[in-house]
Design an enzyme around this catalytic site. Structure first.
Site, PDB file in Angstrom:
ATOM      1  N   ILE A 132      43.431   3.726 -54.523  1.00  0.00           N
ATOM      2  CA  ILE A 132      43.959   4.981 -53.983  1.00  0.00           C
ATOM      3  C   ILE A 132      43.060   6.126 -54.447  1.00  0.00           C
ATOM      4  O   ILE A 132      42.654   6.163 -55.618  1.00  0.00           O
ATOM      5  CB  ILE A 132      45.403   5.234 -54.484  1.00  0.00           C
ATOM      6  N   ALA A 147      53.647  13.074 -62.935  1.00  0.00           N
ATOM      7  CA  ALA A 147      53.887  13.801 -61.679  1.00  0.00           C
ATOM      8  C   ALA A 147      53.002  15.032 -61.528  1.00  0.00           C
ATOM      9  O   ALA A 147      53.147  15.777 -60.569  1.00  0.00           O
ATOM     10  CB  ALA A 147      55.356  14.206 -61.606  1.00  0.00           C
ATOM     11  N   SER A 148      52.067  15.243 -62.459  1.00  0.00           N
ATOM     12  CA  SER A 148      51.269  16.470 -62.379  1.00  0.00           C
ATOM     13  C   SER A 148      50.151  16.379 -61.343  1.00  0.00           C
ATOM     14  O   SER A 148      49.620  17.402 -60.919  1.00  0.00           O
ATOM     15  CB  SER A 148      50.672  16.795 -63.755  1.00  0.00           C
ATOM     16  N   ARG A 149      49.791  15.181 -60.936  1.00  0.00           N
ATOM     17  CA  ARG A 149      48.709  15.042 -59.948  1.00  0.00           C
ATOM     18  C   ARG A 149      48.743  13.632 -59.356  1.00  0.00           C
ATOM     19  O   ARG A 149      49.557  12.787 -59.762  1.00  0.00           O
ATOM     20  CB  ARG A 149      47.341  15.311 -60.585  1.00  0.00           C
ATOM     21  N   GLY A 193      61.558  24.054 -50.341  1.00  0.00           N
ATOM     22  CA  GLY A 193      63.022  23.938 -50.240  1.00  0.00           C
ATOM     23  C   GLY A 193      63.614  22.845 -51.107  1.00  0.00           C
ATOM     24  O   GLY A 193      64.814  22.555 -51.001  1.00  0.00           O
ATOM     25  N   TYR A 212      44.162  -3.041 -69.037  1.00  0.00           N
ATOM     26  CA  TYR A 212      44.926  -2.461 -67.918  1.00  0.00           C
ATOM     27  C   TYR A 212      45.621  -3.557 -67.106  1.00  0.00           C
ATOM     28  O   TYR A 212      46.802  -3.445 -66.767  1.00  0.00           O
ATOM     29  CB  TYR A 212      43.936  -1.674 -67.059  1.00  0.00           C
ATOM     30  N   ALA A 213      44.894  -4.640 -66.813  1.00  0.00           N
ATOM     31  CA  ALA A 213      45.484  -5.738 -66.026  1.00  0.00           C
ATOM     32  C   ALA A 213      46.617  -6.408 -66.809  1.00  0.00           C
ATOM     33  O   ALA A 213      47.645  -6.783 -66.231  1.00  0.00           O
ATOM     34  CB  ALA A 213      44.411  -6.759 -65.655  1.00  0.00           C
ATOM     35  N   ALA A 214      46.438  -6.536 -68.137  1.00  0.00           N
ATOM     36  CA  ALA A 214      47.501  -7.139 -68.959  1.00  0.00           C
ATOM     37  C   ALA A 214      48.752  -6.265 -68.923  1.00  0.00           C
ATOM     38  O   ALA A 214      49.877  -6.765 -68.786  1.00  0.00           O
ATOM     39  CB  ALA A 214      47.020  -7.316 -70.401  1.00  0.00           C
ATOM     40  N   LYS A 239      49.606  -4.021 -66.581  1.00  0.00           N
ATOM     41  CA  LYS A 239      50.199  -3.974 -65.231  1.00  0.00           C
ATOM     42  C   LYS A 239      50.846  -5.314 -64.879  1.00  0.00           C
ATOM     43  O   LYS A 239      51.879  -5.354 -64.220  1.00  0.00           O
ATOM     44  CB  LYS A 239      49.132  -3.588 -64.204  1.00  0.00           C
TER      45      LYS A 239
HETATM   46  P1  NDP Z   1      45.814  10.062 -62.340  1.00  0.00           P
HETATM   47  O1  NDP Z   1      44.866   9.843 -63.468  1.00  0.00           O
HETATM   48  O2  NDP Z   1      45.352  10.871 -61.179  1.00  0.00           O
HETATM   49  O3  NDP Z   1      47.165  10.743 -62.904  1.00  0.00           O
HETATM   50  C1  NDP Z   1      47.782  10.179 -64.021  1.00  0.00           C
HETATM   51  C2  NDP Z   1      49.086  10.909 -64.281  1.00  0.00           C
HETATM   52  O4  NDP Z   1      49.690  10.332 -65.452  1.00  0.00           O
HETATM   53  C3  NDP Z   1      48.895  12.381 -64.565  1.00  0.00           C
HETATM   54  O5  NDP Z   1      50.009  13.100 -64.073  1.00  0.00           O
HETATM   55  C4  NDP Z   1      48.868  12.431 -66.083  1.00  0.00           C
HETATM   56  O6  NDP Z   1      49.268  13.698 -66.527  1.00  0.00           O
HETATM   57  C5  NDP Z   1      49.897  11.371 -66.424  1.00  0.00           C
HETATM   58  N1  NDP Z   1      49.725  10.804 -67.752  1.00  0.00           N
HETATM   59  C6  NDP Z   1      48.665  10.115 -68.237  1.00  0.00           C
HETATM   60  N2  NDP Z   1      48.872   9.768 -69.511  1.00  0.00           N
HETATM   61  C7  NDP Z   1      50.110  10.228 -69.842  1.00  0.00           C
HETATM   62  C8  NDP Z   1      50.889  10.188 -71.021  1.00  0.00           C
HETATM   63  N3  NDP Z   1      50.445   9.595 -72.136  1.00  0.00           N
HETATM   64  N4  NDP Z   1      52.103  10.772 -71.015  1.00  0.00           N
HETATM   65  C9  NDP Z   1      52.568  11.396 -69.902  1.00  0.00           C
HETATM   66  N5  NDP Z   1      51.875  11.464 -68.748  1.00  0.00           N
HETATM   67  C10 NDP Z   1      50.653  10.891 -68.732  1.00  0.00           C
HETATM   68  O7  NDP Z   1      46.305   8.616 -61.898  1.00  0.00           O
HETATM   69  P2  NDP Z   1      46.737   8.051 -60.470  1.00  0.00           P
HETATM   70  O8  NDP Z   1      47.593   9.023 -59.759  1.00  0.00           O
HETATM   71  O9  NDP Z   1      45.546   7.499 -59.808  1.00  0.00           O
HETATM   72  O10 NDP Z   1      47.612   6.775 -60.937  1.00  0.00           O
HETATM   73  C11 NDP Z   1      49.008   6.830 -61.066  1.00  0.00           C
HETATM   74  C12 NDP Z   1      49.506   5.427 -61.378  1.00  0.00           C
HETATM   75  O11 NDP Z   1      49.088   4.540 -60.346  1.00  0.00           O
HETATM   76  C13 NDP Z   1      48.981   4.847 -62.681  1.00  0.00           C
HETATM   77  O12 NDP Z   1      49.985   4.083 -63.315  1.00  0.00           O
HETATM   78  C14 NDP Z   1      47.852   3.964 -62.236  1.00  0.00           C
HETATM   79  O13 NDP Z   1      47.610   2.927 -63.147  1.00  0.00           O
HETATM   80  C15 NDP Z   1      48.403   3.444 -60.923  1.00  0.00           C
HETATM   81  N6  NDP Z   1      47.384   2.955 -60.009  1.00  0.00           N
HETATM   82  C16 NDP Z   1      46.444   3.796 -59.491  1.00  0.00           C
HETATM   83  C17 NDP Z   1      45.486   3.307 -58.618  1.00  0.00           C
HETATM   84  C18 NDP Z   1      44.434   4.178 -57.986  1.00  0.00           C
HETATM   85  O14 NDP Z   1      43.596   3.623 -57.248  1.00  0.00           O
HETATM   86  N7  NDP Z   1      44.414   5.473 -58.193  1.00  0.00           N
HETATM   87  C19 NDP Z   1      45.457   1.886 -58.240  1.00  0.00           C
HETATM   88  C20 NDP Z   1      46.499   1.107 -58.839  1.00  0.00           C
HETATM   89  C21 NDP Z   1      47.427   1.631 -59.693  1.00  0.00           C
HETATM   90  P3  NDP Z   1      48.691  14.431 -67.857  1.00  0.00           P
HETATM   91  O15 NDP Z   1      47.277  13.977 -68.026  1.00  0.00           O
HETATM   92  O16 NDP Z   1      48.848  15.887 -67.551  1.00  0.00           O
HETATM   93  O17 NDP Z   1      49.603  13.989 -68.946  1.00  0.00           O
END
Ligand code: NDP
Length: 251
Positions: free
Chosen positions: A191, A17-19, A57, A158-160, A162
């Site tokens: 995205i 949820a950080s980004r 809020g 990654y595909a495996a 997901k």
């Molecule tokens: P980002 O790389 O922007 O963000 C990933 C998030 O996951 C960050 O908040 C990160 O926080 C956290 N994270 C990563 N590794 C860990 C860990 N070991 N423990 C806890 N938190 C972790 O990714 P997206 O927002 O793009 O993707 C989010 C999800 O959507 C993923 O599951 C991705 O596979 C999926 N997705 C994304 C697509 C895209 O096009 N962007 C397409 C299809 C699927 P921190 O590093 O601070 O721990």
């Protein structure tokens, strides 16, 4: 904001949820009146997201944990449920990529992605299932990918992982459905987030050409789908893999 009191306020855990997509999901669920527990590895970025939610809020807490540390993650989920007295919505969104062509992919690259993107989801769902069963209510939403639906060169790991979420989620839907707990996968297409920012404009243009909507997705597009699937009114929707991809795959 929905008019839920603090006793009625549903508790939602959102990992990653950080980004990116996770931040958008957490922000949307908080705007819909949930108490959102923000999970990722570092507390600093999570605190910033919590401040933004509170300024708007909403109600949020933070939990810094590496989801790939399976024991620590499972006990974090158990602690959240016992400290807040309930756990209604679990959104497993944290994910990583370690892309490489299969012939060059190391065992470590394969296993790390399976641990963070798939095994962590299993332990979180198992830990969340107990409080959800007691409540006779739960919404499990696992964030997949169109790569898991149709495959992707360079992403065998990654595909495996997901694709594995699909079997895991459907099995959970069957095991937990009798307690009014639903489990679904939202599978995003392309995205715009940090994860995809490394890809060049040429690749992005090629992807867009294959999409009915001819635009890349926004994190909010995924958040809107998660908001519905995790809502009280989505109680008859379970065991599904829903692609939210601008018409990229249509399968
Ligand atoms: P980002 O790389 O922007 O963000 C990933 C998030 O996951 C960050 O908040 C990160 O926080 C956290 N994270 C990563 N590794 C860990 C860990 N070991 N423990 C806890 N938190 C972790 O990714 P997206 O927002 O793009 O993707 C989010 C999800 O959507 C993923 O599951 C991705 O596979 C999926 N997705 C994304 C697509 C895209 O096009 N962007 C397409 C299809 C699927 P921190 O590093 O601070 O721990």
């Amino acid at each position: 904001m929905a008019s839920e009191t603090s006793e009625q306020r549903r508790v939602a855990v959102v990992t990653g949820a950080s980004r990116g997509i996770g931040k958008a999901i957490a922000t949307r669920l908080a705007a819909d009146g949930r108490h959102v527990v923000l999970v990722s590895r570092s507390a600093g970025p999570l605190s910033e997201v919590r401040s933004e939610i509170e300024q708007a809020g909403g109600v949020a807490s933070i939990q810094a944990v590496d989801v790939g540390d399976l024991e620590a993650f499972a006990s974090a989920i158990e602690s959240i449920a016992s400290e807040l007295g309930r756990l209604d919505i679990l959104v497993n969104n944290a994910g990583i990529t370690r892309d490489n062509l299969s012939l060059r992919m190391t065992n470590d690259e394969f296993m790390e992605v399976i641990r963070v993107n798939l095994a962590s989801v299993f332990v979180a769902c198992r830990a969340a299932a107990r409080p959800m069963m007691r409540q006779k209510f739960g919404r499990i939403v696992n964030i997949g990918s169109t790569s898991g639906v149709v495959g992707n060169a360079g992403q065998a790991n990654y595909a495996a992982a997901k694709s594995g979420l699909s079997g895991l989620t459907k099995s959970l839907a069957r095991e937990l459905g009798g307690k009014a707990i639903t489990a679904n996968v939202i599978a995003p297409g392309f995205i715009e987030t940090d994860m995809t920012s490394v890809l060049g404009d040429e690749i992005k243009s090629r992807v867009m050409e294959g999409m009915a909507l001819r635009r890349l997705g926004r994190p909010e597009d995924i958040a809107a789908a998660v908001a519905y699937v995790s809502s009280d009114e989505a109680g008859f929707l379970t065991g599904q893999v829903i692609s939210v991809d601008g018409g990229l795959t249509m399968c």
